[in-house]
Design an enzyme around this catalytic site. Structure first.
Site, PDB file in Angstrom:
ATOM      1  NE  ARG A  51      -8.893   4.206   5.147  1.00 44.64           N
ATOM      2  CZ  ARG A  51      -9.197   3.407   4.111  1.00 44.64           C
ATOM      3  NH1 ARG A  51     -10.044   3.791   3.201  1.00 44.64           N
ATOM      4  NH2 ARG A  51      -8.641   2.234   4.014  1.00 44.64           N
TER       5      ARG A  51
ATOM      6  NE  ARG B  62      -6.330  -6.727  -0.201  1.00 51.30           N
ATOM      7  CZ  ARG B  62      -6.946  -5.671   0.340  1.00 51.30           C
ATOM      8  NH1 ARG B  62      -8.265  -5.614   0.346  1.00 51.30           N
ATOM      9  NH2 ARG B  62      -6.241  -4.727   0.896  1.00 51.30           N
TER      10      ARG B  62
ATOM     11  NE  ARG C 107      -4.100  -2.716  -1.509  1.00 44.70           N
ATOM     12  CZ  ARG C 107      -5.177  -2.251  -0.884  1.00 44.70           C
ATOM     13  NH1 ARG C 107      -6.376  -2.563  -1.298  1.00 44.70           N
ATOM     14  NH2 ARG C 107      -5.039  -1.472   0.176  1.00 44.70           N
TER      15      ARG C 107
ATOM     16  NE  ARG D 190      -3.866  -1.274   4.306  1.00 46.28           N
ATOM     17  CZ  ARG D 190      -3.934  -2.478   3.710  1.00 46.28           C
ATOM     18  NH1 ARG D 190      -2.839  -3.206   3.578  1.00 46.28           N
ATOM     19  NH2 ARG D 190      -5.056  -2.917   3.261  1.00 46.28           N
TER      20      ARG D 190
HETATM   21  P1  ADP Z   1      -8.071  -0.982   2.811  1.00 49.88           P
HETATM   22  O1  ADP Z   1      -9.349  -0.466   3.349  1.00 49.88           O
HETATM   23  O2  ADP Z   1      -8.112  -2.429   2.490  1.00 49.88           O
HETATM   24  O3  ADP Z   1      -6.901  -0.627   3.650  1.00 49.88           O
HETATM   25  P2  ADP Z   1      -8.113   0.947   0.587  1.00 49.88           P
HETATM   26  O4  ADP Z   1      -7.873   0.570  -0.826  1.00 49.88           O
HETATM   27  O5  ADP Z   1      -9.469   1.443   0.962  1.00 49.88           O
HETATM   28  O6  ADP Z   1      -7.720  -0.343   1.414  1.00 49.88           O
HETATM   29  O7  ADP Z   1      -7.052   2.067   1.036  1.00 49.88           O
HETATM   30  C1  ADP Z   1      -5.679   1.926   0.778  1.00 49.88           C
HETATM   31  C2  ADP Z   1      -4.908   3.125   1.296  1.00 49.88           C
HETATM   32  O8  ADP Z   1      -5.335   4.320   0.628  1.00 49.88           O
HETATM   33  C3  ADP Z   1      -5.085   3.441   2.773  1.00 49.88           C
HETATM   34  O9  ADP Z   1      -4.220   2.669   3.578  1.00 49.88           O
HETATM   35  C4  ADP Z   1      -4.737   4.944   2.807  1.00 49.88           C
HETATM   36  O10 ADP Z   1      -3.341   5.147   2.749  1.00 49.88           O
HETATM   37  C5  ADP Z   1      -5.328   5.437   1.515  1.00 49.88           C
HETATM   38  N1  ADP Z   1      -6.718   5.942   1.675  1.00 49.88           N
HETATM   39  C6  ADP Z   1      -7.829   5.425   1.112  1.00 49.88           C
HETATM   40  N2  ADP Z   1      -8.932   6.112   1.475  1.00 49.88           N
HETATM   41  C7  ADP Z   1      -8.513   7.105   2.299  1.00 49.88           C
HETATM   42  C8  ADP Z   1      -9.152   8.151   3.022  1.00 49.88           C
HETATM   43  N3  ADP Z   1     -10.485   8.323   2.988  1.00 49.88           N
HETATM   44  N4  ADP Z   1      -8.380   8.968   3.776  1.00 49.88           N
HETATM   45  C9  ADP Z   1      -7.055   8.825   3.827  1.00 49.88           C
HETATM   46  N5  ADP Z   1      -6.373   7.856   3.194  1.00 49.88           N
HETATM   47  C10 ADP Z   1      -7.088   7.000   2.426  1.00 49.88           C
END
Ligand code: ADP
Ligand code: ZN
Length: 226
Positions: A87, A126, A159, A170
């Protein structure tokens, strides 16, 4: 094969990755799903991650990277669909280092492109299953029985981090931290951009076409690499 999926929250990464992983027998690793389950179970990692997820911030790189590494170490030779990792650039570098241990690399990066306004609209409708993680949408893909998962009978809820203010944060975090990865993978020649706005079936086909492209090239390349 290692495929990473990039895209704004709400772009459909999770839904599509899950679907295609099942169909093509790839290991689907969704860091968001793993974090939510750690949080629900109240593990040490879950307790550390909880506040960040709630606020819509990234969980610190060390935590997420260690979590991903332990997942891949268990089956380093699997084909992976990485959904939600990396990310940011630092995570991308850590991923490269990790994969190098088994002579692997990111083979293809699928970018689900969607305007922020559309992403926000999707997040506001969602709903997810608290038990199996299945994703629904109150408008476009409602559950058959209100509040109940079609697949497993679990509770279907919004969520917490899809609430407007957190969703906006986000998307901002995505734009600042994650979009630099597009150039990172574009420079390597492995980025495939897919229009995520249309019909989910068409998006799915476009992703499959990108994967097939990679598979064809790999099969056609008998050089054995370097
Ligand atoms: P979306 O992409 O729809 O925001 P995710 O389920 O992928 O949802 O992620 C939800 C949350 O989990 C993010 O907002 C973050 O807080 C955390 N998260 C997920 N993947 C990572 C990552 N690779 N690095 C840091 N935080 C993460
Ligand atoms: Zn379910």
């Amino acid at each position: 094969m290692i495929a990473v999926v990039l895209g704004a929250p709400g772009s459909g990464k999770g839904t599509q990755s899950r679907l295609l992983s099942e169909k093509h027998h790839l290991s689907h690793v969704a860091t968001g799903d793993i974090l939510r389950s750690e949080i629900a179970m109240g593990t040490a990692l879950g307790r550390q991650a909880d506040g960040y997820v709630k606020k819509g911030q990234l969980v610190p790189d060390e935590l997420v990277t260690a979590m991903l590494a332990s997942r891949i170490e268990r089956a380093p030779n699997d084909d992976y669909f990485l959904d939600g990792f990396p990310r940011n650039l630092r995570q991308a570098e850590e991923l490269d280092k990790l994969l190098k241990r088994w002579d692997g690399r990111v083979d293809t990066a699928l970018f689900l492109s969607l305007p922020a306004a559309e992403a926000l609209k999707r997040l506001s409708a969602r709903q997810i299953c608290a038990k199996c993680g299945a994703v629904y949408n109150a408008v476009t893909k409602p559950v058959r029985k209100p509040g109940v998962c079609d697949a497993c009978g679990g509770d279907v809820v919004a969520r917490g981090d899809d609430a407007k203010e957190t969703a906006v944060r986000r998307i901002a975090v995505y734009e600042k931290e994650t979009t630099p990865l597009l150039d990172h993978y574009r420079r390597r020649g492995i980025l495939r951009e897919i229009d995520a706005a249309g019909d989910p079936i068409r998006v799915s086909r476009a992703m499959e076409a990108a994967l097939a492209d990679f598979w064809d090239h790999r099969d056609g390349d008998g050089s054995g690499g370097t």
